[in-house]
Motif scaffolding. Structure first.
Motif, mmCIF file in Angstrom:
data_model
loop_
_atom_site.group_PDB
_atom_site.id
_atom_site.type_symbol
_atom_site.label_atom_id
_atom_site.label_comp_id
_atom_site.label_asym_id
_atom_site.label_seq_id
_atom_site.Cartn_x
_atom_site.Cartn_y
_atom_site.Cartn_z
ATOM 1 N N GLY A 121 24.927 -12.186 -4.448
ATOM 2 C CA GLY A 121 23.486 -11.952 -4.537
ATOM 3 C C GLY A 121 23.071 -11.387 -5.876
ATOM 4 O O GLY A 121 22.091 -11.840 -6.483
ATOM 5 N N TYR A 144 23.502 -14.120 -8.683
ATOM 6 C CA TYR A 144 22.423 -15.111 -8.659
ATOM 7 C C TYR A 144 21.083 -14.487 -9.057
ATOM 8 O O TYR A 144 20.286 -15.099 -9.783
ATOM 9 C CB TYR A 144 22.296 -15.728 -7.267
ATOM 10 C CG TYR A 144 23.253 -16.853 -6.987
ATOM 11 C CD1 TYR A 144 23.202 -18.042 -7.710
ATOM 12 C CD2 TYR A 144 24.207 -16.760 -5.980
ATOM 13 C CE1 TYR A 144 24.071 -19.088 -7.450
ATOM 14 C CE2 TYR A 144 25.090 -17.791 -5.713
ATOM 15 C CZ TYR A 144 25.016 -18.949 -6.448
ATOM 16 O OH TYR A 144 25.877 -19.976 -6.180
ATOM 17 N N LEU A 145 20.829 -13.268 -8.572
ATOM 18 C CA LEU A 145 19.558 -12.612 -8.891
ATOM 19 C C LEU A 145 19.477 -12.299 -10.384
ATOM 20 O O LEU A 145 18.411 -12.457 -11.004
ATOM 21 C CB LEU A 145 19.424 -11.328 -8.071
ATOM 22 C CG LEU A 145 17.998 -10.821 -7.825
ATOM 23 C CD1 LEU A 145 17.167 -11.875 -7.118
ATOM 24 C CD2 LEU A 145 18.040 -9.546 -6.986
ATOM 25 N N ALA A 187 16.497 -13.760 -12.645
ATOM 26 C CA ALA A 187 15.619 -12.809 -13.343
ATOM 27 C C ALA A 187 15.751 -12.953 -14.859
ATOM 28 O O ALA A 187 14.748 -12.943 -15.589
ATOM 29 C CB ALA A 187 15.960 -11.390 -12.913
ATOM 30 N N LEU A 207 16.946 -17.374 -8.320
ATOM 31 C CA LEU A 207 16.121 -16.440 -7.550
ATOM 32 C C LEU A 207 16.260 -16.686 -6.050
ATOM 33 O O LEU A 207 16.413 -15.733 -5.266
ATOM 34 C CB LEU A 207 14.657 -16.570 -7.976
ATOM 35 C CG LEU A 207 14.312 -16.054 -9.381
ATOM 36 C CD1 LEU A 207 12.857 -16.356 -9.711
ATOM 37 C CD2 LEU A 207 14.587 -14.554 -9.499
ATOM 38 N N VAL A 208 16.212 -17.952 -5.640
ATOM 39 C CA VAL A 208 16.308 -18.256 -4.204
ATOM 40 C C VAL A 208 17.690 -17.892 -3.672
ATOM 41 O O VAL A 208 17.822 -17.232 -2.634
ATOM 42 C CB VAL A 208 16.000 -19.746 -3.948
ATOM 43 C CG1 VAL A 208 16.251 -20.098 -2.483
ATOM 44 C CG2 VAL A 208 14.561 -20.071 -4.322
ATOM 45 N N GLY A 267 19.848 -15.843 -4.983
ATOM 46 C CA GLY A 267 20.054 -14.403 -5.081
ATOM 47 C C GLY A 267 19.429 -13.668 -3.919
ATOM 48 O O GLY A 267 20.070 -12.800 -3.302
ATOM 49 N N CYS A 268 18.196 -13.993 -3.604
ATOM 50 C CA CYS A 268 17.512 -13.340 -2.476
ATOM 51 C C CYS A 268 18.223 -13.632 -1.162
ATOM 52 O O CYS A 268 18.372 -12.741 -0.308
ATOM 53 C CB CYS A 268 16.057 -13.804 -2.415
ATOM 54 S SG CYS A 268 15.031 -13.203 -3.780
ATOM 55 N N ALA A 269 18.668 -14.875 -0.981
ATOM 56 C CA ALA A 269 19.346 -15.254 0.265
ATOM 57 C C ALA A 269 20.655 -14.481 0.438
ATOM 58 O O ALA A 269 20.920 -13.901 1.499
ATOM 59 C CB ALA A 269 19.609 -16.760 0.279
ATOM 60 N N ASN A 270 21.487 -14.467 -0.602
ATOM 61 C CA ASN A 270 22.782 -13.785 -0.503
ATOM 62 C C ASN A 270 22.637 -12.268 -0.402
ATOM 63 O O ASN A 270 23.382 -11.615 0.334
ATOM 64 C CB ASN A 270 23.655 -14.153 -1.703
ATOM 65 C CG ASN A 270 24.246 -15.534 -1.590
ATOM 66 O OD1 ASN A 270 25.252 -15.750 -0.928
ATOM 67 N ND2 ASN A 270 23.613 -16.506 -2.236
ATOM 68 N N LEU A 271 21.658 -11.723 -1.130
ATOM 69 C CA LEU A 271 21.432 -10.277 -1.072
ATOM 70 C C LEU A 271 20.941 -9.875 0.317
ATOM 71 O O LEU A 271 21.352 -8.840 0.860
ATOM 72 C CB LEU A 271 20.415 -9.874 -2.142
ATOM 73 C CG LEU A 271 20.435 -8.418 -2.617
ATOM 74 C CD1 LEU A 271 21.798 -8.057 -3.173
ATOM 75 C CD2 LEU A 271 19.364 -8.196 -3.672
ATOM 76 N N SER A 272 20.085 -10.698 0.907
ATOM 77 C CA SER A 272 19.581 -10.412 2.254
ATOM 78 C C SER A 272 20.720 -10.416 3.271
ATOM 79 O O SER A 272 20.794 -9.542 4.147
ATOM 80 C CB SER A 272 18.523 -11.453 2.653
ATOM 81 O OG SER A 272 17.408 -11.394 1.787
#
Length: 353
Positions: free
Chosen positions: A39, A42-43, A47, A194-195, A197-202
């Motif tokens: 995450g 990717y983020l 960014a 961004l997509v 990163g958000c998915a894996n971080l979540s």
């Protein structure tokens, strides 16, 4: 450096940046949860590229801003499908597979990505392949297998199918990304970062992981910006120039870079397998570079928007002055033309054989 070698250099640089990510992650991040690492990587990619896009937009003239490449509505489904396959499904399958699969087996299975990428490109999308390219692909993949082989340590586990599934998702991602590769590579890579990163971080947070200290978070995101972000931008540009199978083959040398950097960070004598793998991969790259595919072919009428110079494929009028030697971007139309010259299956040569 002649233009003939530029596409290969672009793909190899993308592979080198991505390959360097693994040992750097090990050195910088320690024992963070896998989904948290993915995450943040990717983020950081999304960014960082978003900031690059903003700076570029501010520095451009009003005329250049008006001609900025925008992803057509008809191509958005391709991009979204690529993001879901490669940025969400692929990492998820990999992380769950790694939990129950020995490291040696995992390393061997990850070589499937290059093979599956080429097979999908050749069978589904009818990308041209000749004996030289095929043998080069075989040599590069054989080098990857040899590099990750640990005698007596590899065995199949229940998670092996999940890892193979992750490779299949990334192969789909590579081929679908080729469908949108005429668009701004920075924008494509930024959205994917961004997509994903958000998915894996979540997922990481839902599984109970916590964000690391600010210094480690920054280190992870910076590593992701270079190893995932800049690497993906170059990968998309290479797709535009070389086609999917050839780009995937060059990208398969990434593990060799990772091992070489690991040996530099944690010095130890390279094994015989390393030198044999390097020789096989070098031979495969040489076969690809020496490829010369030439025949009489017809270009159908085509309209799109990408950086270009006025070469044999770009002969059109301009309403405003321009520098003919510098790449410039604007919507342009290709009139039908039939001619013969050496070419790759790039964005202007997706014809049947």
């Amino acid at each position: 450096m002649t233009s003939r070698f530029t596409p290969a250099l672009t793909a190899l640089t993308a592979a080198a940046l991505f390959g360097a990510t693994t040992p750097l992650a090990k050195m910088l991040l320690g024992s963070l949860a896998p989904f948290m690492v993915a995450g943040l990587f990717y983020l950081g990619s999304g960014a960082g590229l978003g900031l690059c896009i903003l700076v570029r937009h501010i520095r451009r003239s009003p005329a250049e801003r008006d001609n900025e490449s925008r992803i057509p509505a008809s191509e958005i489904p391709w991009l979204l499908s690529a993001i879901v396959a490669g940025g969400v499904a692929g990492p998820a399958l990999l992380m769950f597979g790694l939990a129950s699969t020995p490291a040696a087996t995992s390393s061997l299975l990850l070589n499937l990505e290059g093979v599956l990428t080429a097979l999908i490109a050749w069978i589904v999308f009818r990308e041209n392949v000749d004996s030289t390219v095929f043998l080069g692909m075989v040599a590069i993949v054989a080098g990857g297998l040899l590099l990750s082989w640990q005698p007596g340590a590899a065995r199949l586990a229940a998670g092996a199918l999940l890892i193979a599934g992750a490779c299949f998702c990334w192969a789909i991602d590579n081929n679908l990304t080729r469908k949108v590769s005429t668009n701004d590579a920075l924008v494509i890579a930024c959205i994917k970062g961004l997509v994903a990163g958000c998915a894996n971080l979540s997922i990481a947070l839902l599984l109970g992981a916590h964000l690391p200290a600010l210094s480690r978070t920054a280190a992870a995101m910076l590593t992701g910006f270079a190893g995932y972000g800049v690497s993906l931008v170059l990968f998309v540009v290479a797709l535009r120039q070389l086609g999917t199978a050839r780009t995937g083959a060059y990208f398969s040398v990434a593990p060799l870079v990772g091992v070489a950097l690991s040996l530099a960070i944690w010095p130890e004598p390279p094994s015989l397998f390393f030198w044999l793998a390097a020789s096989l991969m070098g031979f495969g790259v040489w076969l690809h570079i020496r490829e010369r595919h030439e025949h009489r072919h017809t270009h159908e009428a085509l309209e799109h928007n990408h950086p270009h110079v006025h070469d044999a494929h770009h002969q059109h009028a301009h309403a405003v002055p321009y520098d003919s030697d510098a790449p410039h971007t604007h919507p342009h139309r290709h009139a039908p033309i039939t001619h013969s010259h050496a070419h790759y299956p790039d964005i202007h040569h997706r014809h049947s054989h």
